[in-house]
Design a protein around this motif. Structure first.
Motif, PDB file in Angstrom:
ATOM      1  N   ASN A  55       0.873  -1.120  -0.036  1.00 42.12           N
ATOM      2  CA  ASN A  55      -0.015   0.033   0.002  1.00 42.12           C
ATOM      3  C   ASN A  55       0.957   1.222   0.060  1.00 42.12           C
ATOM      4  OD1 ASN A  55      -2.481  -1.358   0.025  1.00 42.12           O
ATOM      5  ND2 ASN A  55      -2.704  -1.468   2.210  1.00 42.12           N
ATOM      6  N   ASP A  56       1.906   1.182   0.840  1.00 51.19           N
ATOM      7  CA  ASP A  56       2.800   2.290   0.858  1.00 51.19           C
ATOM      8  C   ASP A  56       3.665   2.515  -0.493  1.00 51.19           C
ATOM      9  OD1 ASP A  56       2.152   2.965   3.524  1.00 51.19           O
ATOM     10  OD2 ASP A  56       4.007   2.081   3.998  1.00 51.19           O
ATOM     11  N   VAL A  57       4.064   1.284  -1.219  1.00 51.58           N
ATOM     12  CA  VAL A  57       4.612   1.418  -2.600  1.00 51.58           C
ATOM     13  C   VAL A  57       3.669   2.175  -3.769  1.00 51.58           C
ATOM     14  CG1 VAL A  57       5.405   0.288  -4.343  1.00 51.58           C
ATOM     15  CG2 VAL A  57       6.030  -0.458  -2.205  1.00 51.58           C
ATOM     16  N   GLU A  58       2.203   1.851  -3.502  1.00 49.56           N
ATOM     17  CA  GLU A  58       1.242   2.271  -4.307  1.00 49.56           C
ATOM     18  C   GLU A  58       1.321   3.846  -4.217  1.00 49.56           C
ATOM     19  OE1 GLU A  58      -2.033  -0.002  -4.117  1.00 49.56           O
ATOM     20  OE2 GLU A  58      -1.231  -1.298  -5.420  1.00 49.56           O
ATOM     21  N   LYS A  59       1.323   4.365  -2.572  1.00 53.74           N
ATOM     22  CA  LYS A  59       1.072   5.830  -2.454  1.00 53.74           C
ATOM     23  C   LYS A  59       2.387   6.413  -3.244  1.00 53.74           C
ATOM     24  CE  LYS A  59      -1.351   5.028   1.918  1.00 53.74           C
ATOM     25  NZ  LYS A  59      -1.325   5.183   3.337  1.00 53.74           N
ATOM     26  N   LYS A  60       3.419   5.658  -3.055  1.00 47.84           N
ATOM     27  CA  LYS A  60       4.588   6.636  -3.975  1.00 47.84           C
ATOM     28  C   LYS A  60       4.821   6.346  -5.175  1.00 47.84           C
ATOM     29  CE  LYS A  60       6.913   6.151   0.812  1.00 47.84           C
ATOM     30  NZ  LYS A  60       8.327   5.235   1.546  1.00 47.84           N
ATOM     31  N   SER A  61       3.695   5.812  -5.767  1.00 49.19           N
ATOM     32  CA  SER A  61       4.072   5.531  -7.163  1.00 49.19           C
ATOM     33  C   SER A  61       3.667   6.678  -8.115  1.00 49.19           C
ATOM     34  CB  SER A  61       3.024   4.472  -7.446  1.00 49.19           C
ATOM     35  OG  SER A  61       1.604   4.879  -7.569  1.00 49.19           O
ATOM     36  N   GLY A  62       3.595   6.451  -9.280  1.00 50.67           N
ATOM     37  CA  GLY A  62       3.572   7.444 -10.208  1.00 50.67           C
ATOM     38  C   GLY A  62       2.230   8.146 -10.517  1.00 50.67           C
ATOM     39  N   LYS A  63       1.432   7.625  -9.446  1.00 50.53           N
ATOM     40  CA  LYS A  63       0.001   8.290  -9.373  1.00 50.53           C
ATOM     41  C   LYS A  63       0.288   9.711  -8.953  1.00 50.53           C
ATOM     42  CE  LYS A  63      -2.766   3.835  -8.296  1.00 50.53           C
ATOM     43  NZ  LYS A  63      -3.526   3.429  -7.408  1.00 50.53           N
ATOM     44  N   ASP A  78      -1.287   1.101 -15.262  1.00 56.74           N
ATOM     45  CA  ASP A  78      -1.082   0.211 -14.113  1.00 56.74           C
ATOM     46  C   ASP A  78      -1.022   1.311 -12.727  1.00 56.74           C
ATOM     47  OD1 ASP A  78      -1.088  -1.894 -15.409  1.00 56.74           O
ATOM     48  OD2 ASP A  78       1.093  -2.363 -14.968  1.00 56.74           O
ATOM     49  N   CYS A  79       0.000   1.437 -12.140  1.00 61.14           N
ATOM     50  CA  CYS A  79       0.121   2.374 -11.062  1.00 61.14           C
ATOM     51  C   CYS A  79       1.124   3.410 -11.497  1.00 61.14           C
ATOM     52  CB  CYS A  79       0.499   1.963  -9.626  1.00 61.14           C
ATOM     53  SG  CYS A  79       2.236   1.114  -9.821  1.00 61.14           S
ATOM     54  N   ASN A  80       1.540   3.637 -12.573  1.00 61.83           N
ATOM     55  CA  ASN A  80       2.429   4.565 -13.389  1.00 61.83           C
ATOM     56  C   ASN A  80       2.205   5.594 -14.306  1.00 61.83           C
ATOM     57  OD1 ASN A  80       5.478   3.598 -12.230  1.00 61.83           O
ATOM     58  ND2 ASN A  80       4.451   1.722 -12.840  1.00 61.83           N
ATOM     59  N   VAL A  81       2.520   6.456 -14.381  1.00 63.05           N
ATOM     60  CA  VAL A  81       2.286   7.646 -15.194  1.00 63.05           C
ATOM     61  C   VAL A  81       3.233   7.732 -16.274  1.00 63.05           C
ATOM     62  CG1 VAL A  81       1.945  10.459 -15.196  1.00 63.05           C
ATOM     63  CG2 VAL A  81       1.026   9.027 -13.406  1.00 63.05           C
ATOM     64  N   CYS A  82       2.973   8.144 -17.410  1.00 64.03           N
ATOM     65  CA  CYS A  82       3.587   8.250 -18.777  1.00 64.03           C
ATOM     66  C   CYS A  82       3.181   9.667 -19.307  1.00 64.03           C
ATOM     67  CB  CYS A  82       3.291   7.145 -19.760  1.00 64.03           C
ATOM     68  SG  CYS A  82       3.392   5.404 -19.218  1.00 64.03           S
ATOM     69  N   ALA A  94       7.567   2.696 -11.037  1.00 67.17           N
ATOM     70  CA  ALA A  94       7.265   2.316  -9.561  1.00 67.17           C
ATOM     71  C   ALA A  94       6.564   0.600  -9.566  1.00 67.17           C
ATOM     72  CB  ALA A  94       6.041   3.247  -8.935  1.00 67.17           C
ATOM     73  N   PRO A  95       6.979  -0.214  -8.441  1.00 62.70           N
ATOM     74  CA  PRO A  95       6.399  -1.470  -8.496  1.00 62.70           C
ATOM     75  C   PRO A  95       5.112  -1.278  -8.077  1.00 62.70           C
ATOM     76  CG  PRO A  95       7.921  -0.881  -6.561  1.00 62.70           C
ATOM     77  CD  PRO A  95       8.140   0.110  -7.725  1.00 62.70           C
ATOM     78  N   CYS A  96       4.135  -2.075  -8.730  1.00 62.71           N
ATOM     79  CA  CYS A  96       2.593  -1.924  -8.428  1.00 62.71           C
ATOM     80  C   CYS A  96       2.235  -3.150  -7.532  1.00 62.71           C
ATOM     81  CB  CYS A  96       1.620  -1.897  -9.810  1.00 62.71           C
ATOM     82  SG  CYS A  96       2.269  -0.495 -10.614  1.00 62.71           S
ATOM     83  N   GLY A  97       1.278  -3.121  -6.769  1.00 65.53           N
ATOM     84  CA  GLY A  97       0.708  -4.084  -5.979  1.00 65.53           C
ATOM     85  C   GLY A  97      -0.110  -4.985  -6.630  1.00 65.53           C
ATOM     86  N   LYS A  98      -0.524  -6.353  -5.995  1.00 69.27           N
ATOM     87  CA  LYS A  98      -1.155  -7.330  -6.756  1.00 69.27           C
ATOM     88  C   LYS A  98      -2.737  -6.880  -7.115  1.00 69.27           C
ATOM     89  CE  LYS A  98       1.336 -11.107  -4.621  1.00 69.27           C
ATOM     90  NZ  LYS A  98       1.284 -12.193  -3.893  1.00 69.27           N
ATOM     91  N   ASP A  99      -3.180  -5.702  -6.410  1.00 67.21           N
ATOM     92  CA  ASP A  99      -4.527  -5.447  -6.726  1.00 67.21           C
ATOM     93  C   ASP A  99      -4.508  -4.200  -7.617  1.00 67.21           C
ATOM     94  OD1 ASP A  99      -3.164  -3.785  -4.945  1.00 67.21           O
ATOM     95  OD2 ASP A  99      -5.109  -3.373  -3.600  1.00 67.21           O
ATOM     96  N   LYS A 100      -3.660  -3.959  -8.531  1.00 66.24           N
ATOM     97  CA  LYS A 100      -3.365  -2.769  -9.440  1.00 66.24           C
ATOM     98  C   LYS A 100      -4.631  -3.137 -10.502  1.00 66.24           C
ATOM     99  CE  LYS A 100      -0.172  -5.369 -11.953  1.00 66.24           C
ATOM    100  NZ  LYS A 100       1.406  -5.627 -12.152  1.00 66.24           N
ATOM    101  N   ARG A 101      -5.279  -2.079 -10.845  1.00 64.73           N
ATOM    102  CA  ARG A 101      -6.515  -1.980 -11.794  1.00 64.73           C
ATOM    103  C   ARG A 101      -5.742  -1.853 -12.956  1.00 64.73           C
ATOM    104  NH1 ARG A 101     -10.497   1.528  -8.215  1.00 64.73           N
ATOM    105  NH2 ARG A 101     -10.467   0.405  -6.237  1.00 64.73           N
ATOM    106  N   ASN A 102      -6.889  -2.248 -14.208  1.00 68.65           N
ATOM    107  CA  ASN A 102      -6.663  -2.095 -15.504  1.00 68.65           C
ATOM    108  C   ASN A 102      -5.188  -2.447 -15.930  1.00 68.65           C
ATOM    109  OD1 ASN A 102      -9.167  -0.853 -15.841  1.00 68.65           O
ATOM    110  ND2 ASN A 102      -8.500   1.127 -15.294  1.00 68.65           N
TER     111      ASN A 102
END
Length: 267
Positions: A39-47, A180-184, A196-204
């Motif tokens: 969850n912390d990884v996703e918070k720090k991800s490309g979102k 995924d959880c990254n921005v392009c 950024a690495p994404c969690g198992k519950d990543k969407r789309n």
């Protein structure tokens, strides 16, 4: 005394075990390879963060800055414009292999003591030099020969504008999309993404999200970027941008006239 120490150790082990159990409950028992909860990884991800890129506006302003610098050297050194560009090539070609790569140009052009090395501004300057080399390198081999540098720094040269393609559509510089959880981000014709690495519950998973207008650099950011080069005395981004815009406008008019001439030409 010994019984007391044993009792304290048992209490400490139990406390650590309870703390670890509570942490796993909060994160669903999932951790990344570096023991950071998913969850912390996703918070720090490309979102939340954009990748560091060189936009066309920065690339073109850097080129214009170099052209203006060559013109100043023509006046102070008494050489022709072409001879001054050749002198710049000789100064920057450190390994004397008759080609310039991005590292040589960056070392040659970056001011001493500008920022701390490995800062974002330093990396960005290298990216923009890469983008400049790409516009003039005939073989697309990420180096410039002397004739290619001369062509790149011709006062009337206009670097081509490039768009990024996605699902049969084209997007301008600064457009963003999410995978995924990254921005392009679209920059100089290429999509550049965060990693950024994404969690198992990543969407789309693997499906690009909506593309929308990006956030191009502010005038203050561009001035700071350009001030890092030896070519800069005092940088007024608006003045540099006006020169770039005038050249692009002249090119557009020339292309329109050329198109009209072709239509009028009898077949």
């Amino acid at each position: 005394m010994r019984d007391c120490l044993v009792f304290m150790l048992v209490v400490l082990v139990l406390a650590l075990s309870i703390q670890s159990s509570e942490a796993e409950k909060k994160t669903g028992g999932q951790k990344s390879n570096n023991d950071v909860p998913v969850n912390d990884v996703e918070k720090k991800s490309g979102k939340q963060n954009l990748p560091l890129v060189c936009y066309q506006v920065e690339r073109d302003e850097l080129r214009q800055l170099l052209v203006d610098w060559i013109k100043r050297r023509v006046v102070t050194e008494g050489r022709t414009y072409k001879a001054t560009v050749n002198q710049m090539f000789l100064e920057c070609d450190q390994d004397k292999n008759s080609v310039l790569d991005a590292d040589e140009m960056l070392q040659c052009m970056e001011k001493e003591g500008t920022d701390v090395k490995d800062t974002d501004a330093h990396i960005l300057r290298g990216l923009c030099i890469d983008a400049l080399i790409s516009t003039a390198s005939v073989k697309h081999n990420w180096v410039l020969t002397k004739p290619e540098l001369q062509h790149l720094l011709e006062p009337n040269f206009v670097a081509p504008s490039k768009e990024c393609q996605l699902e049969d559509k084209k997007y301008r510089d600064g457009a963003e999309t999410q995978v995924d959880c990254n921005v392009c981000v679209c920059a100089c014709g290429d999509w550049v993404c965060t990693g950024a690495p994404c969690g198992k519950d990543k969407r789309n998973q693997g499906v690009p999200g909506p593309v929308h207008s990006g956030r191009l650099p502010t005038q203050e950011q561009r001035e700071r970027f350009l001030r890092g080069f030896k070519a800069a005395k005092e940088v007024y981004v608006r003045a540099v941008q006006d020169q770039v815009a005038n050249k692009q406008h002249s090119r557009d008019i020339a292309q329109q006239l050329d198109g009209l001439n072709k239509k009028d030409t009898p077949h």
